[in-house]
Design an enzyme around this catalytic site. Structure first.
Site, PDB file in Angstrom:
ATOM      1  N   LYS A  38       0.830  -1.213   0.000  1.00 33.13           N
ATOM      2  CA  LYS A  38       0.000   0.000   0.000  1.00 33.13           C
ATOM      3  C   LYS A  38       0.861   1.259   0.000  1.00 33.13           C
ATOM      4  CE  LYS A  38      -0.301  -0.314   4.989  1.00 33.13           C
ATOM      5  NZ  LYS A  38      -1.028  -0.899   6.108  1.00 33.13           N
ATOM      6  N   ARG A 136     -11.105  -1.252  14.423  1.00 27.82           N
ATOM      7  CA  ARG A 136     -11.065  -0.508  13.167  1.00 27.82           C
ATOM      8  C   ARG A 136     -12.080  -1.081  12.191  1.00 27.82           C
ATOM      9  NH1 ARG A 136      -5.287   0.266  10.208  1.00 27.82           N
ATOM     10  NH2 ARG A 136      -5.504  -1.962   9.862  1.00 27.82           N
ATOM     11  N   HIS A 165      -6.102  -8.059  12.832  1.00 25.66           N
ATOM     12  CA  HIS A 165      -4.943  -7.160  12.847  1.00 25.66           C
ATOM     13  C   HIS A 165      -4.557  -6.833  14.282  1.00 25.66           C
ATOM     14  CE1 HIS A 165      -2.216  -4.476  10.771  1.00 25.66           C
ATOM     15  NE2 HIS A 165      -2.595  -3.441  11.506  1.00 25.66           N
ATOM     16  N   ARG A 220       1.784 -10.899   7.089  1.00 21.50           N
ATOM     17  CA  ARG A 220       1.586  -9.689   6.273  1.00 21.50           C
ATOM     18  C   ARG A 220       2.651  -8.649   6.575  1.00 21.50           C
ATOM     19  NH1 ARG A 220      -3.725  -9.932   8.450  1.00 21.50           N
ATOM     20  NH2 ARG A 220      -3.230  -8.014   9.583  1.00 21.50           N
ATOM     21  N   TYR A 264      13.423  31.290   8.205  1.00 17.89           N
ATOM     22  CA  TYR A 264      12.204  32.015   8.589  1.00 17.89           C
ATOM     23  C   TYR A 264      12.153  32.194  10.098  1.00 17.89           C
ATOM     24  CZ  TYR A 264      10.232  31.358   3.921  1.00 17.89           C
ATOM     25  OH  TYR A 264      10.000  31.398   2.580  1.00 17.89           O
ATOM     26  N   CYS A 311      12.596  24.915   5.359  1.00 17.18           N
ATOM     27  CA  CYS A 311      11.700  25.612   4.424  1.00 17.18           C
ATOM     28  C   CYS A 311      10.965  24.580   3.574  1.00 17.18           C
ATOM     29  CB  CYS A 311      12.490  26.545   3.509  1.00 17.18           C
ATOM     30  SG  CYS A 311      13.553  27.698   4.372  1.00 17.18           S
ATOM     31  N   ASP A 313      11.265  24.029   0.394  1.00 14.77           N
ATOM     32  CA  ASP A 313      12.097  23.402  -0.640  1.00 14.77           C
ATOM     33  C   ASP A 313      13.586  23.386  -0.323  1.00 14.77           C
ATOM     34  OD1 ASP A 313       9.689  23.570  -2.373  1.00 14.77           O
ATOM     35  OD2 ASP A 313      10.143  25.699  -2.164  1.00 14.77           O
TER      36      ASP A 313
HETATM   37  C1  LIG Z   1      -0.165  -1.878   6.699  1.00 17.84           C
HETATM   38  C2  LIG Z   1      -0.697  -3.183   7.058  1.00 17.84           C
HETATM   39  C3  LIG Z   1       0.169  -4.255   7.354  1.00 17.84           C
HETATM   40  C4  LIG Z   1       1.678  -4.124   7.415  1.00 17.84           C
HETATM   41  O1  LIG Z   1       2.090  -3.495   8.605  1.00 17.84           O
HETATM   42  P1  LIG Z   1       3.647  -3.373   8.947  1.00 17.84           P
HETATM   43  O2  LIG Z   1       3.655  -2.826  10.335  1.00 17.84           O
HETATM   44  O3  LIG Z   1       4.225  -2.401   7.986  1.00 17.84           O
HETATM   45  O4  LIG Z   1       4.245  -4.708   8.820  1.00 17.84           O
HETATM   46  C5  LIG Z   1      -0.412  -5.493   7.587  1.00 17.84           C
HETATM   47  N1  LIG Z   1      -1.739  -5.666   7.556  1.00 17.84           N
HETATM   48  C6  LIG Z   1      -2.599  -4.657   7.302  1.00 17.84           C
HETATM   49  C7  LIG Z   1      -4.060  -4.931   7.274  1.00 17.84           C
HETATM   50  C8  LIG Z   1      -2.108  -3.391   7.050  1.00 17.84           C
HETATM   51  O5  LIG Z   1      -2.970  -2.392   6.795  1.00 17.84           O
END
Ligand SMILES: *Cc1c(COP(=O)(O)O)cnc(C)c1O
Length: 371
Positions: A38, A136, A165, A220, A264, A311, A313
């Site tokens: 992602k 979530r 998760h 994951r 700045y 800044c 840039d």
């Molecule tokens: C982003 C995400 C992960 C990966 O998380 P990391 O901490 O980068 O390993 C795994 N599962 C889901 C559903 C996520 O959104």
């Protein structure tokens, strides 16, 4: 527009990415890997990263939104892709057309997926999402009865996977164990209702490192795949290599007196005369900190502090009275030079952010260069 000649670049080592994939694969076998891609593969570049992973036969890819899945399919990626997001009902056809795997976060959405698949004479691939404590997305672990009811009415859905998760696997063992236990209980309940599900996953990077029991049949990894550890406490527990280095060059050199100031708001002044200060051609619009961030950089193998406000840039770095630098010298923002190194984990800890945020901030204006 062509940014490739810009002196500010994010260098991405696809060989290191493939190395990390293989280390993780060996670490969790026989569990499989769902590589998390992602947000432009955490700023590394979605398509090149996907192609490098396809070349090592990655088992599965995970993205946040359907559009990312669509982009991968348009680039010719054939690997199975799960979309993590909660599913907007107007996007069901994109999933069906592109062979993207659905996340079913509720019984209503599962029924909606089934309905549309049925209308089109197709079968939808689904991973059920269970909420075991992240709060979530997903069916609450104590309320799967309605989900089972819905499954009994879904002739056009294949429940290929089930997932949950972790919310604090990097620092709360008891809570993590409880989440895992709840998840296993749900898997058992579904099995008893006649729905054995073979792909089971709950572990993000922190969960992977927290223990083998979290690996189930698939992991994951996001961060770990990119060679980044979730926290300083877990640094280097696997032989992973950072994939991204961030570099720029010195564009301007001057010496200042104590009567002069930098940036700045004139928030910084030298403590001594003849203070050497260089200007770098990047700023917060490139994702380099925020105006008030205390960042460090490496020049000629030494670490120096950014002074004054960053800044949009540009930013300024003090070399003190001794440091040397010349126009066009390489400057490291993330990565190694000689024996000096700046790691994403350190920046994240210092800025009180997670490593993900440091990586995904590096903006599109910074060209990604693949080596
Ligand atoms: C982003 C995400 C992960 C990966 O998380 P990391 O901490 O980068 O390993 C795994 N599962 C889901 C559903 C996520 O959104």
């Amino acid at each position: 527009m062509d940014y490739q000649s810009r002196p500010t670049i994010a260098e991405v080592s696809l060989a290191n990415l493939q190395h990390n994939y293989q280390i993780l694969q060996a670490h969790v076998a026989p569990a499989k890997l769902m590589c998390v891609l992602k947000a432009e593969a955490y700023g590394h570049g979605l398509i090149p990263v996907a192609q490098a992973l396809a070349a090592v036969n990655a088992d599965y890819l995970g993205v946040a939104i359907a559009e990312e899945g669509l982009q991968l399919r348009r680039a010719g990626i054939k690997t199975p892709i799960l979309v993590f997001g909660g599913l907007s009902l107007n996007q069901i056809d994109i999933y069906l057309d592109q062979d993207l795997t659905f996340t079913a976060p509720s019984d209503e959405k599962l029924l909606a997926i089934n309905q549309r698949a049925k209308e089109r004479g197709m079968t939808a691939k689904v991973h059920l999402k269970i909420d075991t404590g992240m709060g979530r997305l997903g069916v609450n672990w104590q309320r799967v009865d309605k989900l089972i009811d819905a499954l009994n009415h879904c002739s056009h859905v294949v429940t290929e996977g089930i997932y949950s998760h972790f919310s604090q696997a990097e620092n709360n063992e008891a809570y993590t164990k409880q989440q895992l236990q709840r998840f296993k209980q749900v898997i058992e309940q579904l099995q008893q209702a006649g729905y054995p599900i073979s792909i089971q996953h709950i572990a993000n990077s922190a969960g992977i490192l927290a223990g083998k029991e979290n690996h189930l049949t698939m992991i994951r990894p996001g961060l770990l795949l990119y060679g980044i550890f979730p926290s300083l406490a877990q640094l280097d527990v696997l032989d992973l290599k950072p994939v991204l280095s961030w570099k720029t060059h010195v564009v301007y050199f001057k010496t200042l007196t104590t009567q002069e100031s930098v940036g700045y708001g004139a928030t910084w002044q030298p403590e001594n005369d003849f203070e050497r200060v260089v200007t770098l051609p990047l700023g917060y619009a490139d994702g380099f900190g925020q105006s008030t961030s205390q960042m460090s950089v490496i020049i000629r193998g030494k670490s120096y502090k950014v002074v004054g406000k960053i800044c949009m840039d540009q930013c300024m770095v003090s070399l003190g009275q001794e440091g040397t630098a010349y126009n066009n010298d390489e400057v490291i923002l993330i990565g190694k030079q000689d024996s000096a190194e700046i790691r994403v984990e350190q920046i994240a800890a210092q800025q009180k952010l997670c490593p993900h945020e440091i990586l995904t901030r590096i903006s599109a204006r910074v060209p990604r260069v693949y080596v």
